[in-house]
Scaffold this active site. Structure first.
Site, mmCIF file in Angstrom:
data_model
loop_
_atom_site.group_PDB
_atom_site.id
_atom_site.type_symbol
_atom_site.label_atom_id
_atom_site.label_comp_id
_atom_site.label_asym_id
_atom_site.label_seq_id
_atom_site.Cartn_x
_atom_site.Cartn_y
_atom_site.Cartn_z
ATOM 1 N N HIS A 181 0.821 -1.203 0.000
ATOM 2 C CA HIS A 181 0.000 0.000 0.000
ATOM 3 C C HIS A 181 0.858 1.257 0.000
ATOM 4 C CE1 HIS A 181 -3.252 -2.854 0.768
ATOM 5 N NE2 HIS A 181 -3.906 -1.991 0.019
ATOM 6 N N CYS A 240 -10.526 -2.482 -10.991
ATOM 7 C CA CYS A 240 -9.823 -1.318 -10.446
ATOM 8 C C CYS A 240 -8.480 -1.641 -9.806
ATOM 9 C CB CYS A 240 -10.713 -0.560 -9.465
ATOM 10 S SG CYS A 240 -11.120 -1.491 -7.997
#
Ligand code: PEP
Ligand code: MG
Length: 747
Positions: free
Chosen positions: A363, A676
Site C-alpha cells: 500500500h 480497479c
C-alpha cells in the site's frame, strides 16, 4: 583490558587522531597509520585492505610487506585469510597462518616469512569498509586483549574513513559518499524525478571517534543511557498495551538495562574511544552477529540492540529524525522501507521515493501511485551510500537510481523528462475524447483516488469519474480516529469536485499492511488473509456505521455510489448492505436529506465470490474487481513479496479465463462490472482487459492518457482474436503473442 594496555591504546588512538589533523593526502595518512600501529602493537607488519568494489579487497597501505604490492594485491571476498575476515566480519587470529584453512600465498607481498596473523574487520554499523591486519615472524597467538585493542583501532579507522580521511587517488580510496553510484532496483511507480536525498532515518555522523577524557566520556554515556532507559520505560507505561506487546517491550527494556552492554561500551571508552564511537563499535559487532544468526528469536533481540544503539546515538549526537534540519528542495525520500501512513505524512512534498526493500503491491506503493510520485524499490544499500542533500535522479520506469550523477547522466535524464512532458501534452489533447476503439466499443476510463489532492486530476486526466475512492487513506494520515463530521466534510468536497461525475467510495479497507496507529494491531500470522476490510467492518460495526452516516450526509441529496471491499461470500454483502439501509432509515428519521439514489457494489477480490450463486449477481448493483488482491489469491502469491509476485503474469491464460468467467456471469445477470487494480493502468494489460469484455477500468490518473491513446488505436475484436489464438495454442501467458502483434500494428 589491563591498565597498561588501556594507556597504550589511548596513546595510539590519539596519535591516529593527530594524523587526521596533519596535512597530507589519504595515501600518506594510511602509510603513517600502518607504521604507527605496527610500532605500537609491536609487530613487523601492519596492512590495511579496503574494498575496491563490494566483492574485491585491495591492499592500500602496509608497513612490513613489499611496497610494490600496494594497490596491486587484490583478493575476492572470502578468499584467503583477509577475505575470510571481510566475509565473516569477525577476526581471524592464528599463530600459524600458512597452516590455516583458506590461507592464500601472495608472493608479491613477501609474506611467507610471517607466521602469526591477526585480521579484524574495518566496519561501521553494518557497512564493511575493509580489513586491518597485523603479522609477525614469531609464531604466537595474539591475546584477547590484543584482538580487542586492534578492533578499537579498526573502529577509529572506520570513522576516519567516513570523515574522508583516506581519500585520494585510486578507486579503493576515493571519498566515500562523493562518487556517483548507480542502483538497479525495481520499478515501483513510473515517472522520472530529479531532486535531493532526504533520508527517512538519517545517518548519524560521528565526528569525534577518539576522546581524551575517559571519565567525562563515561559520564556522557551513562547520562545518555539513563535518558534512553527512561524513554523505554515510558513506552511500557502506555495503558493500552496487550500482554504480547508488553512481553516484547519487556525484552527490549531488558537490553536497555543490560549491564553487559554498558560495561562493554565503558571498556571501549577506557581504551580511548568517544562515547559515540563506543556505541557504534558494539552496534557493529551486534550487526555482524545478526547476519550470522539463524534463530528468529535471537535475531529479533539483536534487532532490539541495533534499534537501542540508534536511539542512544541520536541522544548523544543530537542528530536524528527530529533535528529540525530543513528538507531540501525537491526532496527524494530514501528509506529502508516505509509504511503507507508514514509516506502520506510526507505527502506531495516528495519528488520521488527510493526504498531498499518494499514491493510493488504494497500500500505504500499504492500511496506513491496515488501521489503520482516515481518509486524505485529494492535499491540495495542506498541508505548507507547516500547522505542528506545528495543529488539524485530517480527513473521509476526502469527502476534505476543515479546517486550523485555526473553531468552527462544528468543531461540525458533531463532530456527524458522533457520527452515525457511532451507525451503528456499529447495525452492532454485526448482529454475530452472517449476511449472508443476502432471496433466502436467504448471503454469507460475512471481514476483511482484517495486524497483530496487527487481531485484536480479528475479534470486534468480525462477520467470520467472515480472508479475507486480508497477511504482508508483519510484514516491512515491521522493519529486518531477521524470524526464523522470531518469525514462528511471531506466526502462532500470530493463530490463537489466531481461535479456530478460518479465517485465509487469504498468503505474502510484496513488490516493487512494498512495499520491504523490508533487501533490495536492484531498479531496475525497472515494479515493479508486475516481480519481485514469488511471482516473488521462487520465484526466491529461502529466504525462502518459512522462512515456510512458520513457518506449519507456528504451526499446530501445527491447520488451516492459505494462499495464494500473484500466480499468473499454473499452474506457479507447482505449484512453490510443491511447496515447501510439501517443508517439510511436512521438518517431520514433524524431529518437529514438522504441521497437521491444509492448504488451499492461489492468488490470481487477473492476467487470464491466468482462462484457465488446467481442470486448474488442479481442482488448487487455492480461488481468491481480488485485485481491486486484477486491476483494474489488466484496465484497464492503475496502481492507484497517481490520474490513471488513477479512469477505470475496478469496476462496468464488461466487468469484471463477466470476473468472471462466473471465477465460472463455479470453479463448474464446484467450486472455492471469494472476492474480497479493497478493492472488497469498498464496500457498492454488494460488493452487485454478491455478485449476480455471489461467495459470499465479504473486506474491512477496518470495512466488514463496512455491507456486511452492505445485503446483508441486498436480494434478490441482483433485483440480478442489474438488472445484466443494464444490461449488455444496452450500459451501460459498471452503476453508474448499480444506484444508481437502490437509491434506489427501501424503507428
Ligand atoms: C485491489 O485489491 O485491487 C484494490 C483495488 O484494493 P487495494 O489495492 O486497496 O487492496
Ligand atoms: Mg484490495
Amino acid at each position: 583490558m589491563p591498565e597498561r594496555l588501556e594507556t597504550e591504546s589511548r596513546k595510539l588512538l590519539r596519535r591516529l587522531r593527530d594524523t587526521l589533523a596533519e596535512p597530507g593526502q589519504g595515501q600518506e595518512r594510511l602509510d603513517r597509520i600502518t607504521h604507527l600501529i605496527a610500532d605500537s602493537i609491536g609487530t613487523e607488519v601492519c596492512s590495511i585492505y579496503l574494498f575496491r568494489d563490494p566483492e574485491t579487497l585491495e591492499l592500500c597501505a602496509t608497513e612490513g610487506l613489499k611496497r610494490e604490492a600496494v594497490h596491486k594485491t587484490r583478493m575476492k571476498l572470502g578468499e584467503g585469510l583477509v577475505g575470510r575476515v571481510a566475509r565473516t566480519a569477525t577476526p581471524v587470529n592464528t599463530g600459524n597462518a600458512p597452516a590455516e584453512r583458506g590461507f592464500r600465498f601472495m608472493p608479491e607481498t613477501g609474506e611467507e616469512i610471517y607466521s602469526s596473523f591477526l585480521g579484524v574487520p574495518i566496519q561501521r554499523v553494518g557497512e564493511r569498509l575493509g580489513v586491518l591486519v597485523v603479522q609477525s615472524r614469531t609464531a604466537r597467538q595474539f591475546s584477547e586483549d590484543e584482538v580487542y585493542a586492534l578492533e578499537v583501532v579498526a573502529m577509529v579507522l572506520a570513522e576516519m574513513a567516513e570523515l574522508g580521511a583516506f581519500t585520494g587517488e585510486g578507486e579503493a580510496m576515493s571519498a566515500k559518499h562523493k562518487q556517483p553510484v548507480l542502483f538497479r532496483g525495481a520499478a515501483g511507480q513510473e515517472g522520472a524525478a530529479e531532486g535531493r536525498v532526504w533520508l527517512h532515518e538519517p545517518r548519524v555522523v560521528v565526528t569525534n571517534p577518539v576522546a581524551d577524557d575517559p571519565v567525562a566520556e563515561t559520564e556522557r554515556l551513562r547520562a545518555a543511557v539513563g535518558q534512553l532507559r527512561v524513554s523505554v520505560d515510558d513506552l511500557l507505561s502506555v495503558e493500552t498495551l496487550d500482554k504480547e506487546q508488553v512481553a516484547v517491550l519487556e525484552a527490549y527494556r531488558m537490553f536497555a538495562h543490560s549491564r553487559g552492554w554498558l560495561r562493554r561500551m565503558e571498556e571501549d571508552i577506557a581504551a580511548g574511544l568517544s562515547a559515540e564511537a563506543a556505541v557504534e563499535k558494539e552496534q557493529s559487532t551486534a550487526r555482524s552477529r545478526l547476519e550470522q544468526v539463524g534463530d528468529a528469536y535471537l535475531r529479533e533481540r539483536l534487532h532490539d540492540l541495533d534499534d537501542l544503539s540508534n536511539r542512544l546515538l541520536r541522544i548523544l549526537t543530537g542528530q536524528g529524525r527530529d533535528t529540525g534540519a530543513a528538507m531540501p528542495e525537491n526532496p527524494v525520500l530514501v528509506a529502508r522501507n516505509i509504511g503507507p501512513g508514514e509516506l502520506l505524512e510526507y505527502g506531495r512534498k516528495l519528488r520521488g521515493v527510493v526504498l531498499e526493500e518494499g514491493s510493488v503491491g504494497s500500500h505504500a506503493a499504492i500511496v506513491a501511485r496515488a501521489l503520482a510520485i516515481p518509486l524505485v524499490i529494492h535499491a540495495e544499500r542506498i541508505t548507507s551510500e547516500s547522505l542528506n542533500g545528495d543529488p539524485v535522479l530517480v527513473d521509476g520506469d526502469q527502476g534505476i537510481v543515479h546517486l550523485r550523477p555526473d553531468e552527462k547522466v544528468t543531461r540525458a535524464f533531463r532530456e527524458k523528462i522533457a520527452m515525457q512532458a511532451e507525451a503528456q501534452v499529447r495525452y492532454a489533447s485526448l482529454r475530452g475524447l472517449p476511449a472508443q476503439s476502432k471496433c466502436g466499443t467504448v471503454t469507460a476510463l475512471h481514476m483511482n483516488a484517495g486524497l483530496m489532492a487527487d481531485l484536480p486530476s479528475l479534470e486534468g486526466s480525462g477520467a470520467e469519474g472515480v472508479g475507486l475512492f480508497r477511504t482508508e487513506l483519510q484514516f491512515l494520515v491521522r493519529s486518531q480516529m477521524p470524526r464523522r463530521s470531518e469525514l462528511a466534510a471531506i466526502y462532500s468536497r470530493v463530490l463537489d469536485a466531481a461535479r456530478g461525475r460518479r465517485v465509487a467510495f469504498r468503505t474502510l479497507d484496513i488490516g493487512s499492511d494498512k495499520v491504523l496507529p490508533y487501533l490495536k494491531p492484531q498479531d496475525e500470522p497472515n494479515p493479508a488473509m486475516g481480519w481485514r476490510a469488511i471482516r473488521v467492518g462487520l465484526d466491529r460495526p461502529g466504525v462502518l456505521r459512522m462512515q456510512l452516516q458520513a457518506l449519507i450526509r456528504a451526499a446530501n441529496g445527491r447520488k451516492l455510489t459505494m462499495m464494500f471491499p473484500f466480499i468473499a461470500q454473499p452474506d457479507e454483502f447482505t449484512a453490510a448492505r443491511a447496515h447501510l439501509m439501517r443508517e439510511l432509515d436512521r438518517e431520514a428519521a433524524l431529518g437529514h436529506v438522504i441521497p437521491e439514489s444509492v448504488e451499492v457494489g461489492a468488490m470481487l477480490e477473492t476467487p470464491s465470490l466468482a462462484f457465488a450463486p446467481d442470486s448474488f449477481f442479481g442482488m448487487v448493483d455492480f461488481i468491481s474487481i480488485g485485481g491486486n488482491d484477486l491476483k494474489q489469491f488466484f496465484f497464492a502469491a503475496d502481492r507484497e513479496n517481490e520474490l513471488v509476485r513477479r512469477r505470475y503474469d496478469t496476462l496468464n491464460s488461466g487468469f484471463l479465463q477466470f476473468l472471462d468467467h466473471i465477465v460472463r456471469r455479470c453479463a448474464k445477470a446484467g450486472t455492471p462490472l469494472s476492474f480497479c487494480g493497478e493492472d488497469a493502468g498498464r496500457p498492454l494489460e488494460a488493452l487485454c482487459l478491455a478485449a476480455m469484455g471489461l467495459r470499465m477500468l479504473s486506474m491512477r490518473p496518470a495512466s488514463v492518457g496512455p491507456v486511452k491513446s492505445l485503446l483508441r488505436r486498436m480494434d478490441l475484436a482483433e485483440v480478442r482474436g489474438v488472445i484466443d489464438t494464444a490461449m488455444a495454442s496452450g500459451a501460459q501467458s498471452v503476453r508474448p503473442q499480444v506484444t508481437e502483434w502490437l509491434a506489427a500494428q501501424p503507428g
